[in-house]
Structure formats: C-alpha cells, structure tokens
Motif scaffolding. Structure first.
Motif, PDB file in Angstrom:
ATOM      1  N   VAL A  81       1.136  -1.319  -0.047  1.00  0.00           N
ATOM      2  CA  VAL A  81      -0.238  -0.042   0.038  1.00  0.00           C
ATOM      3  C   VAL A  81       0.858   1.153   0.451  1.00  0.00           C
ATOM      4  O   VAL A  81       0.419   2.317  -0.543  1.00  0.00           O
ATOM      5  CB  VAL A  81      -1.162  -0.125   1.867  1.00  0.00           C
ATOM      6  CG1 VAL A  81      -2.137  -1.303   1.013  1.00  0.00           C
ATOM      7  CG2 VAL A  81      -0.299  -0.069   2.580  1.00  0.00           C
ATOM      8  N   PHE A  82       2.069   1.510   0.080  1.00  0.00           N
ATOM      9  CA  PHE A  82       3.091   1.931  -0.100  1.00  0.00           C
ATOM     10  C   PHE A  82       3.093   2.872  -1.035  1.00  0.00           C
ATOM     11  O   PHE A  82       3.859   4.033  -1.225  1.00  0.00           O
ATOM     12  CB  PHE A  82       4.224   1.471   0.971  1.00  0.00           C
ATOM     13  CG  PHE A  82       4.480   1.996   2.462  1.00  0.00           C
ATOM     14  CD1 PHE A  82       3.905   2.896   2.760  1.00  0.00           C
ATOM     15  CD2 PHE A  82       5.368   1.884   3.274  1.00  0.00           C
ATOM     16  CE1 PHE A  82       3.297   3.441   4.408  1.00  0.00           C
ATOM     17  CE2 PHE A  82       5.364   1.512   3.901  1.00  0.00           C
ATOM     18  CZ  PHE A  82       4.474   2.676   4.499  1.00  0.00           C
ATOM     19  N   CYS A 171      14.866  -2.941  -0.259  1.00  0.00           N
ATOM     20  CA  CYS A 171      13.610  -4.208  -0.165  1.00  0.00           C
ATOM     21  C   CYS A 171      12.695  -3.444  -0.890  1.00  0.00           C
ATOM     22  O   CYS A 171      12.242  -4.955  -1.635  1.00  0.00           O
ATOM     23  CB  CYS A 171      13.821  -4.694   1.560  1.00  0.00           C
ATOM     24  SG  CYS A 171      12.090  -5.708   2.367  1.00  0.00           S
ATOM     25  N   ASN A 172      11.831  -2.919  -0.681  1.00  0.00           N
ATOM     26  CA  ASN A 172      10.578  -2.466  -0.968  1.00  0.00           C
ATOM     27  C   ASN A 172      10.514  -2.267  -2.398  1.00  0.00           C
ATOM     28  O   ASN A 172       9.646  -2.372  -3.641  1.00  0.00           O
ATOM     29  CB  ASN A 172       9.589  -1.127  -0.466  1.00  0.00           C
ATOM     30  CG  ASN A 172       8.245  -1.925  -0.412  1.00  0.00           C
ATOM     31  OD1 ASN A 172       7.714  -2.693  -0.732  1.00  0.00           O
ATOM     32  ND2 ASN A 172       7.432  -0.139  -0.197  1.00  0.00           N
ATOM     33  N   TRP A 173      12.045  -1.795  -3.345  1.00  0.00           N
ATOM     34  CA  TRP A 173      12.040  -1.540  -4.142  1.00  0.00           C
ATOM     35  C   TRP A 173      11.616  -3.320  -4.514  1.00  0.00           C
ATOM     36  O   TRP A 173      11.151  -3.054  -6.090  1.00  0.00           O
ATOM     37  CB  TRP A 173      14.054  -1.782  -5.069  1.00  0.00           C
ATOM     38  CG  TRP A 173      13.720  -0.944  -5.710  1.00  0.00           C
ATOM     39  CD1 TRP A 173      13.505  -1.357  -7.243  1.00  0.00           C
ATOM     40  CD2 TRP A 173      15.712  -0.515  -6.564  1.00  0.00           C
ATOM     41  NE1 TRP A 173      13.777  -0.694  -8.729  1.00  0.00           N
ATOM     42  CE2 TRP A 173      14.901  -0.932  -8.030  1.00  0.00           C
ATOM     43  CE3 TRP A 173      16.185   0.043  -6.001  1.00  0.00           C
ATOM     44  CZ2 TRP A 173      15.587  -0.070  -9.213  1.00  0.00           C
ATOM     45  CZ3 TRP A 173      16.985   0.166  -7.297  1.00  0.00           C
ATOM     46  CH2 TRP A 173      16.986   0.380  -7.849  1.00  0.00           C
ATOM     47  N   MET A 174      12.165  -4.166  -4.046  1.00  0.00           N
ATOM     48  CA  MET A 174      11.758  -5.364  -5.091  1.00  0.00           C
ATOM     49  C   MET A 174      10.796  -6.241  -4.503  1.00  0.00           C
ATOM     50  O   MET A 174       9.716  -6.257  -5.265  1.00  0.00           O
ATOM     51  CB  MET A 174      12.874  -6.416  -4.093  1.00  0.00           C
ATOM     52  CG  MET A 174      14.317  -6.312  -5.005  1.00  0.00           C
ATOM     53  SD  MET A 174      14.515  -6.857  -6.207  1.00  0.00           S
ATOM     54  CE  MET A 174      14.406  -5.007  -7.618  1.00  0.00           C
ATOM     55  N   ASN A 244      11.775   1.536   3.622  1.00  0.00           N
ATOM     56  CA  ASN A 244      10.108   0.845   2.525  1.00  0.00           C
ATOM     57  C   ASN A 244       9.301   1.605   1.893  1.00  0.00           C
ATOM     58  O   ASN A 244       9.645   2.120   0.786  1.00  0.00           O
ATOM     59  CB  ASN A 244       9.425  -0.371   3.488  1.00  0.00           C
ATOM     60  CG  ASN A 244       9.891  -1.412   3.934  1.00  0.00           C
ATOM     61  OD1 ASN A 244       9.580  -2.347   4.499  1.00  0.00           O
ATOM     62  ND2 ASN A 244      10.985  -1.735   3.317  1.00  0.00           N
ATOM     63  N   LEU A 245       8.776   3.083   2.837  1.00  0.00           N
ATOM     64  CA  LEU A 245       8.474   3.682   1.649  1.00  0.00           C
ATOM     65  C   LEU A 245       9.039   3.949   0.795  1.00  0.00           C
ATOM     66  O   LEU A 245       8.195   4.470  -0.190  1.00  0.00           O
ATOM     67  CB  LEU A 245       7.746   4.854   2.834  1.00  0.00           C
ATOM     68  CG  LEU A 245       6.944   5.999   2.650  1.00  0.00           C
ATOM     69  CD1 LEU A 245       5.672   5.670   1.837  1.00  0.00           C
ATOM     70  CD2 LEU A 245       6.882   7.169   3.527  1.00  0.00           C
ATOM     71  N   VAL A 246      10.010   5.072   0.972  1.00  0.00           N
ATOM     72  CA  VAL A 246      10.746   5.069  -0.179  1.00  0.00           C
ATOM     73  C   VAL A 246      11.087   4.542  -1.324  1.00  0.00           C
ATOM     74  O   VAL A 246      11.441   5.232  -2.304  1.00  0.00           O
ATOM     75  CB  VAL A 246      11.936   6.563   0.421  1.00  0.00           C
ATOM     76  CG1 VAL A 246      13.438   6.640  -0.377  1.00  0.00           C
ATOM     77  CG2 VAL A 246      11.925   7.221   1.706  1.00  0.00           C
ATOM     78  N   GLY A 247      11.641   3.282  -1.061  1.00  0.00           N
ATOM     79  CA  GLY A 247      12.328   2.353  -2.121  1.00  0.00           C
ATOM     80  C   GLY A 247      10.832   2.297  -3.038  1.00  0.00           C
ATOM     81  O   GLY A 247      11.092   2.215  -4.560  1.00  0.00           O
ATOM     82  N   GLY A 248       9.416   1.931  -2.096  1.00  0.00           N
ATOM     83  CA  GLY A 248       8.206   1.713  -3.002  1.00  0.00           C
ATOM     84  C   GLY A 248       7.796   2.398  -3.705  1.00  0.00           C
ATOM     85  O   GLY A 248       7.320   2.390  -4.892  1.00  0.00           O
ATOM     86  N   VAL A 252       9.698   2.196  -8.084  1.00  0.00           N
ATOM     87  CA  VAL A 252       8.712   1.791  -8.547  1.00  0.00           C
ATOM     88  C   VAL A 252       6.966   2.658  -8.322  1.00  0.00           C
ATOM     89  O   VAL A 252       6.815   2.565  -9.834  1.00  0.00           O
ATOM     90  CB  VAL A 252       7.894  -0.300  -7.195  1.00  0.00           C
ATOM     91  CG1 VAL A 252       6.914  -0.727  -7.827  1.00  0.00           C
ATOM     92  CG2 VAL A 252       9.373  -0.193  -6.868  1.00  0.00           C
ATOM     93  N   GLY A 253       6.105   3.178  -7.614  1.00  0.00           N
ATOM     94  CA  GLY A 253       5.395   4.006  -8.491  1.00  0.00           C
ATOM     95  C   GLY A 253       5.447   4.403  -8.962  1.00  0.00           C
ATOM     96  O   GLY A 253       4.729   4.990 -10.163  1.00  0.00           O
TER      97      GLY A 253
END
Length: 270
Positions: A81-82, A171-174, A244-248, A252-253
């Motif tokens: 959801v991030f 991590c959240n990039w992946m 995680n927030l920054v990476g996602g 990605v987004g």
C-alpha cells in the motif's frame, strides 16, 4: 493474452490504490492481519529450511510461497500500500485524499503487526514446548537474527542507521516490484512466477522488510535474543518502515506512473 502491457497494469495499480482508500476499516484490518500472519509463517518456514539444510539460498527460493499466497487471496501488506495508494492521490482520483491514504497506512500497519505477532507467539510456543524448555535450533537462530539486526546496526552508529535505511529502500524496491508483477498477468501461474523472482532476491540479499521483521524481532525477544523492544523499534522497525516507503514509491510507483501514465511529449522527427 495473459500478459498486460505496462499502460494497462499501471492503470490497475492506480485503481487498486483508490479501492484501498475507500475500503471499510473492518475489511482493511482483516486483510492486513491475514497478510502479516501468512508472511510470518513463510518467514518461519524459510528460517527452518535454512537451519535444517545449512543453505540460505534454499530458504530464499521457497520463502516467496507466503507472499504469493497472501496476494492471491487479496490480502494487503504495508509495503504494497506504500506503493499503490499514493498513486491514487497523485492521479487526483475523486475523494482520494492524503488523510485517506494515511488512514489506510495506519490500519494496515497495525493489522500486519497483529497478524505477525500472533504467529510469533504460536511459533515461540512450538520452538520451546510451551516455554518449558530452551528454544530449539530454529528458535535460537531467530533470536540471533533479532540481536544482529538491532544492536548490530547500533554498534555502527550513523553508518549502521544508513545501512539499515538503504536495506529498507532496496527491500521494497523488490517487494513492490513483486506486487506490480502480479498485475502483469491474468493467469495464476503467470502471477506466481512474476511475484516469485523479486521476492526471492530481497530475502536472499538480507534486505529489511518491515512486516517480516514484525515477526522475527518480537519472536526473537520471546526466544532469548539479547536486545530490547526499544532496540527493535529504534534500530530496525521505524527506519525500515521509512526505507520501505521511500523504496516503494520512488523506485516502483512514481517511475512506472511517470513513464507509462504521465509520459513526456514525444520528440518530433528531425
């Protein structure tokens, strides 16, 4: 065809983010709770495999089974959801506000935590025969993970905090790539294959996932890890959530949205 073009699945990402903002509190919490619980079971599964085989790669290869199951069942992780919900805000979907986004993130955070903590208690009971004896080999390994990835970072001061943050970003990039990858296909097999690859990468590389850590660290405290709850929050969970927030949203987004929805004007022929 079972494959969707980028313009199609990025639109699905925005639609999904919008739907999550308007979902009821009850449904948002239930879906987050189950996501946290299933991912925690997958983490326990992967650590057990690693300890019993002595091969971390085998644990990483099999860990994505939990991620695939929870997304096929329509459950929600904070890391997902991030990435998805901010796109509905940026796209100015009617009724979608920053307040609605923060509400969704808050409910999903606590739902994930509750689900992961439930499994942490259950697995701690199993690893110690109801807290009547010392943890088994798997339980001892979980305790050492929690210690190494809290006070281990703290021993390096600012450099440790930076390392922790970057691991959260990667991590959240992946992980968010896995969330998006599931939208590329309309078949179950296509979704699973697409999700499996980036999740395996994040787990084997030891990147920091806020929901996996919601299981590993409370469990580690129950199993004799030499760190405190405040060590966990300051030297892992909070920086990991921010990473995680920054990476996602960044890798990605926003990248997918900017190049597949808000594209730049095409160059004119010479």
């Amino acid at each position: 065809m079972s494959y969707l073009a980028p313009q199609e699945f990025v639109t699905k990402m925005i639609d999904a983010g919008e739907a999550k903002v308007f979902m009821s509190t009850r449904d948002t919490f239930i879906r987050a709770y189950m996501a946290g619980a299933i991912l925690a079971l997958a983490a326990a599964f992967a650590v057990t495999i690693t300890v019993q085989t002595g091969q971390p790669l085998v644990g990483a290869i099999l860990f994505p089974v939990g991620f695939c199951l929870l997304y096929l069942l329509g459950f929600d992780l904070l890391t997902g959801v991030f990435t998805l919900v901010p796109l509905a805000v940026i796209d100015k979907r009617p009724g979608v506000t920053v307040g609605g986004m923060l509400r969704n993130w808050t409910i999903v955070f606590f739902g994930n935590f509750a689900g992961a903590l439930t499994v942490a208690v259950m697995m701690a009971i199993i690893f110690t025969f109801g807290f009547t004896e010392a943890p088994n080999a798997v339980g001892q390994r979980i305790g050492s993970i929690g210690e190494g990835r809290t006070v281990g970072y703290a021993a390096h001061g600012a450099a440790g905090m930076l390392t922790l943050f970057i691991r959260g970003v990667l991590c959240n990039w992946m992980v968010s790539t896995g969330v998006v990858a599931a939208m590329m296909s309309t078949s179950v097999s296509g979704k699973v294959i697409a999700m499996w690859m980036p999740i395996m990468v994040f787990f084997y590389m030891g990147f920091e996932h806020s929901i996996v850590n919601m299981y590993l660290f409370p469990s580690g405290l129950m199993l004799g890890g030499h760190f405190s709850f405040w060590d966990y929050m300051l030297w892992n969970e909070i920086p990991t959530v921010i990473g995680n927030l920054v990476g996602g949203i960044t890798f990605v987004g926003l990248t997918l949205y900017s190049t597949h929805v808000r594209t730049a004007p095409k160059r004119k022929p010479a």
